[in-house]
Motif scaffolding. Structure first.
Motif: not given
Length: 341
Positions: A10-16
């Motif tokens: 997961l990229l950071q934007r994919e785990r808010t």
């Protein structure tokens, strides 16, 4: 990071919101926002190693030590500091020596600037080692990382015991020995792994809890001045009774790879004189203690500590245990080298 539920990267934007955008399930820890850069996957991996695949129970305190040990070593910056000195100082000297040519003022200025930066980086990197644990105290680890974990999964990681809420079993009516462990967290660790029941011993955390009698007293303590004095004090208080100092001795950690000693106040000369008179410590150990160095039992890898305690209790009591063969193979209480986390 890797999602602990679907194993997707997961990229950071994919785990808010600590929620996986691919499986829509919540996780506890995000390494980007966690002060120790922890993730659920890493916690599970470390716990599995510390508990020997679930065969041993550990405390929150022991888990915290294992995690901060790696952070402390990362934060020491010793290699980077040495490299900075090795590369920066020669360049600085060359610039200063060459200052007699054209543009001498600029060259000298650059030389002094590079030298100053080199020294600042070196000093800062050495200080980071001592800041690492201070920036991630146990209380913060409990109230953030472990609290988030419990809120997501309903309980602590499998095999981890909260020593604050542990109920010790009743001691045997006629114990074979008394095990005195001044570290309450380690006492919980030993009780959670059934040491008192397996060997028929009484486990206490204070010297005044040692009941009168003739059974041996085994003393388990930190590698520090207070711990080094404890066995002597017990012998003085219980004349004629067998008292076994089970460690942790300073020599087990003072030069051991993987150990991360802590530095506290320096003991008084009178205290050191009493320790020297006991004849139980080497000159090197006394010098180490004189500088204020300490190392707690909680930092010893759990499997190593448990095996050492099993061995000494078996030797003192003569009681056999199903795990004694494994304990004998590991050895007494010495540092095992780098503990991978």
């Amino acid at each position: 990071m890797i999602c602990p539920h679907c194993d997707q990267s997961l990229l950071q934007r994919e785990r808010t919101g600590r929620t996986c955008s691919k499986c829509n399930r919540q996780f506890a820890l995000d390494p980007k926002t966690n002060s120790l850069r922890l993730s659920d996957v890493r916690i599970r991996r470390v716990v599995a190693k510390l508990t020997d695949g679930g065969r041993t129970r550990i405390t929150v305190n022991q888990l915290w030590y294992a995690l901060t040990r790696k952070e402390t070593k990362r934060g020491s910056g010793r290699a980077g500091a040495v490299g900075c000195l090795a590369a920066g100082l020669p360049v600085t000297l060359l610039l200063l020596v060459g200052g007699g040519s054209a543009g001498a003022g600029v060259v000298v200025f650059l030389g002094f600037l590079l030298g100053a930066v080199t020294i600042l980086v070196y000093v800062s990197s050495l200080r980071r080692r001592h800041r690492a644990v201070e920036e991630h105290p146990l209380s913060h680890f409990r109230s953030t990382s472990m609290s988030l974990w419990t809120s997501v999964y309903g309980s602590l990681p499998s095999g981890v015991v909260d020593e604050r809420h542990f109920r010790h079993p009743e001691p045997p009516a006629r114990p074979r020995a008394v095990l005195l462990c001044g570290d309450a967290s380690i006492a919980v660790f030993l009780a959670a792994n059934g040491i008192p029941g397996r060997f028929g011993i009484a486990l206490v955390t204070r010297a005044d809890q040692v009941a009168p009698g003739s059974v041996p007293v085994i003393v388990l303590h930190d590698a520090d001045v207070k711990g080094s004095q404890l066995a002597q004090d017990i012998r003085a208080a219980l004349p004629g009774r067998r008292v076994v100092d089970a460690g942790l001795p300073p020599r087990a950690v003072m030069n051991a790879p993987g150990a991360v000693p802590e530095r506290g106040p320096q003991p008084s000369s009178g205290t050191l004189d009493r320790l020297r008179a006991s004849g139980t410590l080497t000159d090197a150990e006394l010098e180490w203690l004189a500088k204020g160095w300490t190392s707690p039992l909680g930092a010893v890898p759990p499997a190593k500590l448990l095996a050492a305690v099993i061995r000494v209790v078996e030797r003192v009591t003569g009681a056999k245990d199903a795990d004694v063969t494994k304990a004998e193979a590991v050895g007494f209480l010495t540092w095992p080298g780098e503990a991978a986390t």
